[in-house]
Structure formats: C-alpha cells, structure tokens
Scaffold this active site. Sequence first.
Site, PDB file in Angstrom:
ATOM      1  N   ASP A   1       1.917  -0.419  11.703  1.00 25.60           N
ATOM      2  CA  ASP A   1       1.866  -1.742  12.335  1.00 25.60           C
ATOM      3  C   ASP A   1       3.143  -2.566  12.138  1.00 25.60           C
ATOM      4  O   ASP A   1       3.075  -3.790  12.077  1.00 25.60           O
ATOM      5  CB  ASP A   1       0.660  -2.528  11.786  1.00 25.60           C
ATOM      6  CG  ASP A   1       0.788  -2.782  10.293  1.00 25.60           C
ATOM      7  OD1 ASP A   1       1.657  -2.168   9.649  1.00 25.60           O
ATOM      8  OD2 ASP A   1       0.016  -3.600   9.762  1.00 25.60           O
TER       9      ASP A   1
ATOM     10  N   ARG B   1       1.242  -4.980  -5.155  1.00 18.18           N
ATOM     11  CA  ARG B   1       1.295  -6.161  -4.283  1.00 18.18           C
ATOM     12  C   ARG B   1       1.543  -7.319  -5.240  1.00 18.18           C
ATOM     13  O   ARG B   1       0.773  -7.528  -6.181  1.00 18.18           O
ATOM     14  CB  ARG B   1      -0.030  -6.364  -3.553  1.00 18.18           C
ATOM     15  CG  ARG B   1      -0.435  -5.189  -2.663  1.00 18.18           C
ATOM     16  CD  ARG B   1      -1.608  -5.588  -1.780  1.00 18.18           C
ATOM     17  NE  ARG B   1      -2.328  -4.425  -1.263  1.00 18.18           N
ATOM     18  CZ  ARG B   1      -1.947  -3.698  -0.219  1.00 18.18           C
ATOM     19  NH1 ARG B   1      -0.837  -3.995   0.413  1.00 18.18           N
ATOM     20  NH2 ARG B   1      -2.674  -2.660   0.193  1.00 18.18           N
TER      21      ARG B   1
ATOM     22  N   ASP C   1      -0.880   2.073   8.262  1.00 22.32           N
ATOM     23  CA  ASP C   1      -1.366   1.206   9.345  1.00 22.32           C
ATOM     24  C   ASP C   1      -0.535   1.348  10.626  1.00 22.32           C
ATOM     25  O   ASP C   1      -0.998   1.000  11.710  1.00 22.32           O
ATOM     26  CB  ASP C   1      -1.365  -0.259   8.902  1.00 22.32           C
ATOM     27  CG  ASP C   1      -2.212  -0.475   7.662  1.00 22.32           C
ATOM     28  OD1 ASP C   1      -3.045   0.393   7.364  1.00 22.32           O
ATOM     29  OD2 ASP C   1      -2.025  -1.502   6.996  1.00 22.32           O
TER      30      ASP C   1
ATOM     31  N   ASP D   1       5.911  -4.873   6.690  1.00 21.46           N
ATOM     32  CA  ASP D   1       6.739  -6.045   7.016  1.00 21.46           C
ATOM     33  C   ASP D   1       6.687  -7.146   5.955  1.00 21.46           C
ATOM     34  O   ASP D   1       7.665  -7.877   5.772  1.00 21.46           O
ATOM     35  CB  ASP D   1       6.417  -6.589   8.413  1.00 21.46           C
ATOM     36  CG  ASP D   1       4.931  -6.719   8.677  1.00 21.46           C
ATOM     37  OD1 ASP D   1       4.140  -6.547   7.731  1.00 21.46           O
ATOM     38  OD2 ASP D   1       4.569  -7.004   9.830  1.00 21.46           O
TER      39      ASP D   1
ATOM     40  N   THR E   1       3.766   2.760   5.931  1.00 21.07           N
ATOM     41  CA  THR E   1       2.381   2.288   5.806  1.00 21.07           C
ATOM     42  C   THR E   1       1.499   3.085   6.754  1.00 21.07           C
ATOM     43  O   THR E   1       1.892   3.322   7.909  1.00 21.07           O
ATOM     44  CB  THR E   1       2.238   0.784   6.129  1.00 21.07           C
ATOM     45  OG1 THR E   1       0.856   0.490   6.392  1.00 21.07           O
ATOM     46  CG2 THR E   1       3.052   0.326   7.339  1.00 21.07           C
TER      47      THR E   1
ATOM     48  N   ARG F   1      -5.956  -2.210   8.385  1.00 19.20           N
ATOM     49  CA  ARG F   1      -5.903  -3.674   8.244  1.00 19.20           C
ATOM     50  C   ARG F   1      -6.190  -4.356   9.576  1.00 19.20           C
ATOM     51  O   ARG F   1      -7.252  -4.131  10.131  1.00 19.20           O
ATOM     52  CB  ARG F   1      -4.531  -4.101   7.692  1.00 19.20           C
ATOM     53  CG  ARG F   1      -4.577  -5.414   6.940  1.00 19.20           C
ATOM     54  CD  ARG F   1      -3.216  -5.748   6.367  1.00 19.20           C
ATOM     55  NE  ARG F   1      -2.910  -4.944   5.198  1.00 19.20           N
ATOM     56  CZ  ARG F   1      -3.310  -5.235   3.965  1.00 19.20           C
ATOM     57  NH1 ARG F   1      -4.019  -6.296   3.749  1.00 19.20           N
ATOM     58  NH2 ARG F   1      -2.989  -4.458   2.945  1.00 19.20           N
TER      59      ARG F   1
ATOM     60  N   GLY G   1       0.832  -1.215   0.000  1.00 22.68           N
ATOM     61  CA  GLY G   1       0.000   0.000   0.000  1.00 22.68           C
ATOM     62  C   GLY G   1       0.860   1.256   0.000  1.00 22.68           C
ATOM     63  O   GLY G   1       1.776   1.380   0.799  1.00 22.68           O
TER      64      GLY G   1
HETATM   65  O1  F6P Z   1      -1.967  -1.435   4.321  1.00 25.77           O
HETATM   66  C1  F6P Z   1      -2.507  -0.242   3.925  1.00 25.77           C
HETATM   67  C2  F6P Z   1      -3.977  -0.386   3.648  1.00 25.77           C
HETATM   68  O2  F6P Z   1      -4.486   0.866   3.232  1.00 25.77           O
HETATM   69  C3  F6P Z   1      -4.826  -0.952   4.804  1.00 25.77           C
HETATM   70  O3  F6P Z   1      -5.108   0.014   5.789  1.00 25.77           O
HETATM   71  C4  F6P Z   1      -6.034  -1.455   4.086  1.00 25.77           C
HETATM   72  O4  F6P Z   1      -6.682  -2.468   4.817  1.00 25.77           O
HETATM   73  C5  F6P Z   1      -5.445  -1.980   2.809  1.00 25.77           C
HETATM   74  O5  F6P Z   1      -4.201  -1.311   2.610  1.00 25.77           O
HETATM   75  C6  F6P Z   1      -6.286  -1.762   1.596  1.00 25.77           C
HETATM   76  O6  F6P Z   1      -5.694  -2.435   0.549  1.00 25.77           O
HETATM   77  P1  F6P Z   1      -6.019  -2.166  -0.961  1.00 25.77           P
HETATM   78  O7  F6P Z   1      -5.474  -0.815  -1.318  1.00 25.77           O
HETATM   79  O8  F6P Z   1      -5.330  -3.266  -1.692  1.00 25.77           O
HETATM   80  O9  F6P Z   1      -7.500  -2.181  -1.094  1.00 25.77           O
END
Ligand code: F6P
Length: 319
Positions: free
Chosen positions: A129, A71, A127, A102, A125, A171, A10
């Site tokens: 986390d 990803r 998050d 991570d 990120t 997340r 992300g």
């Molecule tokens: O990890 C960052 C994040 O924005 C999370 O907070 C969220 O759950 C996820 O990515 C969303 O993923 P995507 O952009 O693939 O929908």
Amino acid sequence: MNIAVMCSGGDCSGMNPAIKRFVEYSFEKNIKPFFIYDGLEGMIDGHIKEAEYTDVSGIIHRGGTIIRSSRSKRFYEKKYRKQAFENLKKKEIEAVVVLGGDGSFKACQILKEEFEINFAGIPATIDNDVYGTDYCLGTDTALNVIRHSIDNIRDTAASFSRAFVIETMGRECGYLALISALTSGAEMCLIPEASYDLNSLEKKFKKEIKKGRNYFIAIVSEALKISEDIKNWFEEKIGFESRLTILGHIQRGGSPTIFDRLMAYEFMSFALDGILNKNEDTIVVYKNRKFGYINSKEVSENRYQLDKNMILLAKNMMK
Ligand code: F6P
C-alpha cells in the site's frame, strides 16, 4: 562511508535477503555497513552495531528480519529523534536504508530535515500500500501463504456443504484480498476500495445452489471489519453452515519466495546506489516493471490506489 540498515513497522518476508544484499553490496562499494536493531526504537536506544559477512550467512531463506523491527511512539517526540541522531553520529553513520512502509519513510524524512541525515527507503510491507510503487517487498510471499491456506480450506470446503469466509490482512488496503480472491477462484471478494451488493450476491448464489454449487469461498479484507457478519450472512440468508478463518499473522511469515528474494536484491542495490549518487528522491520504487526513485514527500502526501482493472476483474465476486 558508514551506512546503516533498519527495519521499521510490520516485518515481512524478504527483509532478510535485503539485509544480506545490504552487507554484501556495501563491501563491494567500500561502504562500512551497520545494523540498527529493533527499528526506530533501537535507533533511539543506540542498538547499533557494525555488520559482518558472518551476520548474513544462512539467512536468505528465513522470514522476518534478523535485525528485528518495532513501531515507535517515542519517535514522534523531538527529544527522542535527537537522541536517535546522536547515536548515529557516534558511529559516524551518514545514511540509513529503511525497510518499511510510508509511516517509516515519513519518520526518516523528518529526521533528515531536522538533523541532515540522509536515507533511502525500500517499500517493504505485505499490505502493498505504498504510493508510487506497484510492488512492496514481502507481498508475494504473503500472497503465497494465503494461496496455500485457501487451497487447504477448499479441500475441506469441497468435502462439506459449507461456506468459508477467509479474512486477509492489509490494514486499510484490499490488495491481498483482491489478488487472493482472483487467483483462488473465490465466489466472493469484499474490499474497502470497491462497493458490494449483498442482495444481488444472494440472488446469484441461490441460483448457483439450485444448479449444484455446494460450497463457497469468500475472501474479506480485514479493513472492512465485517468478516463475522459475512459468516452470519451465509448462515441466515444463503442457508449454508459457515466457518470463519482469520488468517492473521501467518501471512507475515514464511520463507521468502524467489520473487521476493530477487526483488530484495534489486531494491537494496538501488537504495545504496541512490545514497552513493546523493539522489534527491529517496524512495526506491518498482513501477511499470522498472526500478526508479520517488520523493518521500510525494509518497507520504498521496494514497496508494488499487489498479482499477484488477477491481473490474473481480466485479462478479462483489455484486
Ligand atoms: O502492516 C502490516 C500488517 O500486518 C497489517 O496487514 C496488519 O493490519 C497489521 O500489520 C498488524 O499489526 P500488528 O502486527 O501490530 O498486530
């Protein structure tokens, strides 16, 4: 020495200032800087180019990442990792700075063990986390986006007798929800790291309504997957008309805050210094207000824990 920078997973605000610093500090240190576009997918497909000063002018204020991210499922397969490594070799790249979470560090650690390519990781990120660091790049900008959204919602909430449920990203981690609830004076905060008691909140809220409370702000972490239920709970148990706002991907964008711009510069300087000093510990962390390094295995083998004191501060929004 040729070093590349890559964003993985992300995206977040703060990546562009970090990329700018990467190019500028590389030139200062006689490093030849390269961009890997499109994250691990781009590494596999050879989307790699030498970076110039001009690539990074006028980007410091922009959210997202000019080199894009992805990803990658293909990276789980060794044949694609080999292909990625060969692309790096073609450009004589000896190390990669990766901005991500991570999962991305783990991927780079595997590449390092299989093919002996060095890397440095910068936790980036929204998050927040990543184990071993108190701060991940992008979190402050995301918190400010959330704060702005909650402030706007409060304007309309205060004009109506309604309950507003606001779902934040993160997340599996409740950091964004917890800090946002604390700093916006919410009435309710639900996160996966702490238990909550809807019965006691119901009693408390009903007493408050008798004393004149006429709106509610409830912050719910996406990890719990109960935002819709909480909206219905306000209607059915509290007797308040309610609305749900899922903030979603607006939290990932926006011009990086001053804090994120500064952190980006510091994180990147430490990452490049770590590579030049051949550090064994490859992940740059910000712990107890100091920058340092931590082993990437330690990062992937441990789970980030929210600060217990912060959870304690928010207890009255959970029970
Ligand atoms: O990890 C960052 C994040 O924005 C999370 O907070 C969220 O759950 C996820 O990515 C969303 O993923 P995507 O952009 O693939 O929908």
